[in-house]
Write a protein that holds these residues in place. Structure first.
Motif, PDB file in Angstrom:
ATOM      1  N   ILE A 185       0.839  -1.199   0.000  1.00 14.25           N
ATOM      2  CA  ILE A 185       0.000   0.000   0.000  1.00 14.25           C
ATOM      3  C   ILE A 185       0.876   1.252   0.000  1.00 14.25           C
ATOM      4  CG2 ILE A 185      -1.612   1.378   1.387  1.00 14.25           C
ATOM      5  CD1 ILE A 185      -2.838  -1.299   2.335  1.00 14.25           C
ATOM      6  N   GLU A 189       0.877   3.818  -3.036  1.00 15.64           N
ATOM      7  CA  GLU A 189       0.209   5.094  -2.742  1.00 15.64           C
ATOM      8  C   GLU A 189       1.132   6.004  -1.939  1.00 15.64           C
ATOM      9  OE1 GLU A 189      -3.525   4.179  -0.858  1.00 15.64           O
ATOM     10  OE2 GLU A 189      -3.965   2.568  -2.258  1.00 15.64           O
ATOM     11  N   HIS A 194      -0.986   8.681   5.076  1.00 16.88           N
ATOM     12  CA  HIS A 194      -1.369   7.410   5.701  1.00 16.88           C
ATOM     13  C   HIS A 194      -1.199   7.513   7.213  1.00 16.88           C
ATOM     14  CE1 HIS A 194      -1.550   5.148   1.889  1.00 16.88           C
ATOM     15  NE2 HIS A 194      -0.460   5.833   1.538  1.00 16.88           N
ATOM     16  N   ARG A 202      -6.645  -1.414   6.715  1.00 20.30           N
ATOM     17  CA  ARG A 202      -6.633  -1.891   5.327  1.00 20.30           C
ATOM     18  C   ARG A 202      -5.844  -3.194   5.178  1.00 20.30           C
ATOM     19  NH1 ARG A 202      -5.016   2.792   1.249  1.00 20.30           N
ATOM     20  NH2 ARG A 202      -5.359   1.029  -0.193  1.00 20.30           N
TER      21      ARG A 202
END
Length: 276
Positions: A185, A189, A194, A202
């Motif tokens: 992730i 991203e 985050h 997630r």
């Protein structure tokens, strides 16, 4: 008492009373509590039952709300110990991942565990290390106490009758897969903000274990790792000479070029302008 972001709460006690003290406990949080006596002794009595003496090395286990009980502490005796409160959500996650928690007893019960002499000595040594940490306003000290609390929790779980270390290793493999997902992730991203909570949700892993396993795998915390990842992308973008420093800063999630330049220098040892 110290509460950490994972929801785990650690208690530390160190006292010597001038007069005997009797405490009555009637209400409890819905947690799994494991308390360890390092020095001294306490006498517990649950309503309608006989006294139970807790000696050094004894573990007091409370699973939820066992009902009213009394605790008598003698005077003139040094009392030290630590406790770890595990939120119900974390206990449930451990159970769902295959950790054998049957030895903890039914909900709303309590027990006194007496480990072997060797195990008791090891646990008391760890408890004293926890008692020696002086947190104050220090972030590093709080991290040290949290790390020791997690170590104590693991050892207490392993010391209990029926606890199986192989089960914990199986869970660890599952968490390693979740850690892989968290890293994917971040790499996919890297431009997005985050938080630990969002990333853990997630990836399907508890925040506490995500932080611990992440640092074990990468040597960095999540925020530091993401910053380093962004700075590597920033270096490549600047080397391509198609973007200005302000544009690259924005692409890397920085609203101010000054803060971007500071982060870039900390990672690469040179200012972003050196890449142009």
């Amino acid at each position: 008492m110290h509460e950490f972001g994972s929801g785990i709460m650690t208690g530390r006690m160190h006292w010597q009373l001038d007069a005997p003290l009797e405490s009555v406990y009637a209400e409890y949080p819905d947690t799994l509590n494991l308390g360890l006596i390092a020095d001294g002794r306490s006498i517990f009595r649950l309503a309608g039952r006989e006294d139970t003496v807790c000696e050094p090395g004894s573990i007091f286990l409370r699973n939820g709300n066992p009902g009213v009980f009394r605790n008598r502490a003698p005077c003139g005796v040094l009392m030290t110990g630590v406790s770890v409160d595990v939120p119900r959500e974390l206990a449930r996650a451990l159970h769902e991942d295959g950790v054998d928690l049957a030895w903890l007893g039914r909900r709303d019960s309590h027990a006194i565990l007496r480990p072997s002499q060797a195990t008791g000595t090891m646990l008391r040594t760890l408890a004293r290390r926890m008692l020696a940490v002086r947190t104050g306003g220090s972030t590093l000290a709080r991290l040290e106490l949290e790390s020791l609390s997690l170590e104590l929790l693991l050892k207490l779980m392993a010391a209990g009758p029926g606890a199986r270390l192989p089960a914990l290793r199986q869970v660890s493999r599952r968490w390693q897969a979740a850690l892989d997902e968290a890293l994917d992730i971040l790499h996919t991203e890297w431009q997005q903000p985050h938080t630990i909570a969002q990333l853990a949700r997630r990836a399907g892993i508890n925040e506490c274990y995500l932080k611990s396993l992440f640092r074990e795998r990468t040597g960095l915390g999540v925020a530091a790792y993401l910053r380093q990842l962004r700075m590597e992308h920033a270096r490549k973008l600047l080397a391509g000479q198609r973007h200005s420093i302000q544009q690259v800063a924005a692409l890397c999630g920085y609203a101010h070029a000054g803060k971007f330049a500071q982060a870039f220098r900390e990672v690469h040892g040179a200012p972003p302008s050196a890449m142009l």
